[in-house]
Design a protein around this motif. Sequence first.
Motif, PDB file in Angstrom:
ATOM      1  N   TYR A  66      -6.212  -3.696   6.482  1.00  0.00           N
ATOM      2  CA  TYR A  66      -4.822  -3.551   6.011  1.00  0.00           C
ATOM      3  C   TYR A  66      -3.847  -3.241   7.136  1.00  0.00           C
ATOM      4  N   HIS A  67      -4.390  -2.862   8.296  1.00  0.00           N
ATOM      5  CA  HIS A  67      -3.521  -2.518   9.432  1.00  0.00           C
ATOM      6  C   HIS A  67      -3.770  -3.479  10.581  1.00  0.00           C
ATOM      7  N   GLU A 216     -11.451   0.137  10.638  1.00  0.00           N
ATOM      8  CA  GLU A 216     -11.193   0.574   9.262  1.00  0.00           C
ATOM      9  C   GLU A 216     -12.552   0.761   8.585  1.00  0.00           C
ATOM     10  N   PRO A 248      -7.948   3.914   8.488  1.00  0.00           N
ATOM     11  CA  PRO A 248      -7.857   3.617   7.058  1.00  0.00           C
ATOM     12  C   PRO A 248      -9.226   3.706   6.374  1.00  0.00           C
ATOM     13  N   TYR A 285      -4.271   7.165   5.604  1.00  0.00           N
ATOM     14  CA  TYR A 285      -4.220   5.884   4.884  1.00  0.00           C
ATOM     15  C   TYR A 285      -5.489   5.706   4.037  1.00  0.00           C
ATOM     16  N   TYR A 287      -6.997   3.589   0.616  1.00  0.00           N
ATOM     17  CA  TYR A 287      -6.708   2.470  -0.275  1.00  0.00           C
ATOM     18  C   TYR A 287      -7.836   2.331  -1.297  1.00  0.00           C
ATOM     19  N   HIS A 298      -0.759  -0.069  -1.608  1.00  0.00           N
ATOM     20  CA  HIS A 298       0.363  -0.196  -0.671  1.00  0.00           C
ATOM     21  C   HIS A 298       0.147   0.752   0.522  1.00  0.00           C
ATOM     22  N   THR A 299       0.917   0.506   1.587  1.00  0.00           N
ATOM     23  CA  THR A 299       0.888   1.408   2.739  1.00  0.00           C
ATOM     24  C   THR A 299       2.152   2.270   2.734  1.00  0.00           C
ATOM     25  N   TYR A 300       1.933   3.564   2.888  1.00  0.00           N
ATOM     26  CA  TYR A 300       3.050   4.513   2.939  1.00  0.00           C
ATOM     27  C   TYR A 300       3.089   5.137   4.336  1.00  0.00           C
ATOM     28  N   ASN A 319       6.800  -6.495   3.715  1.00  0.00           N
ATOM     29  CA  ASN A 319       6.378  -5.723   4.885  1.00  0.00           C
ATOM     30  C   ASN A 319       7.632  -5.266   5.621  1.00  0.00           C
TER      31      ASN A 319
END
Length: 339
Positions: A66-67, A216, A248, A285, A287, A298-300, A319
């Motif tokens: 995700y990153h 990750e 993550p 992070y 998920y 989602h990413t915060y 994004n």
Amino acid sequence: MFPAVLFERLDDNKVKCNLCNHHCIIPLGKRGICGVRENQGGHLFSLVYGKIIAENVDPIEKKPLYHFLPGSLSYSIATVGCNLQCSFCQNYEISQYPRLFEGEIPGKRRSPEDIVQGAKITGCKSISYTYTEPTIFFEFALDTAKLAASQGLKNVFVSNGYMTKEAVDLIKSYLHGINVDLKSFRESFYQKICKAKLSPVLETLKYLKRCGIWVEITTLIIPGENDDPSELREMARFIKNELGAETPWHLSRFFPRFRMLDKPITPLETLQKAYYIGKEEGLYYIYIGNVPGNETEHTYCPKCQGLVIKREGFFIVENKLDADGACPFCGYRLEGVWR
Ligand code: SF4
């Protein structure tokens, strides 16, 4: 057959494979635990070099990463075989193929050039070595990764983390990201369910991080097997203390598969509990995966909590990060590979 890397010759024409932490000692004419590396004449050979069983264009989010170049496509390949034998394997048809079909090794002939070309013409930004354990087709992955990197593509492993440090050393200059399954924090789980050990996975994870590769983690949470809150807390602490709070953690929902058909689908409540444990331990992070439409996909921003990447399943809806991964609300640079 293709000459293998990282083996030693022993007495009586045996060989020792040092590619993964099984360190198989293989007599003449036999194969290692993965079923795809064979001792011929006192030398070790890969039987899967260029024998591709799966070849797809996937969103990078499917790995899951995700990153790592969010919203990009990744050219995803695999051969048959695996060095683990997880009874819940979601891809057992290909990972366990040589074991299930008397050593047979199917696959389409492909060269590293074919794979790189395929990635380029389909607009992929990376090549993922995935679906089965990439360590067991390491020679092909390494040749492809070198060529891909020379042409501006990135390389990603989706791995069980059982490779040795020597294997990491061979590929680290070309490997940009990795998602590692941390399947449990109990040796008994790894031994009983995966026919492997936990401790080498933890060591490899720390080493990958030290090498500067983007990491990750994924944990498939199986009811009654690895969903104990104390175990999840130990795992979250390991990730934070040894790999960093920015790593993550993907908490994935289990569905009955292969030889583990007697367990129920993971309740959403269990995944949410794991999520809050990770948050309490300070991970930035987290998920929840395999549950489309939940707000943890989602990413915060870890500093201001602003929503910076909005997802729907494997797809990016919005994004808001800039090209360097900076939050538009507070300027915090989120950790990851963004360009
Ligand atoms: S890669 Fe295969 S042959 Fe080599 S040590 Fe691991 S399981 Fe054994």
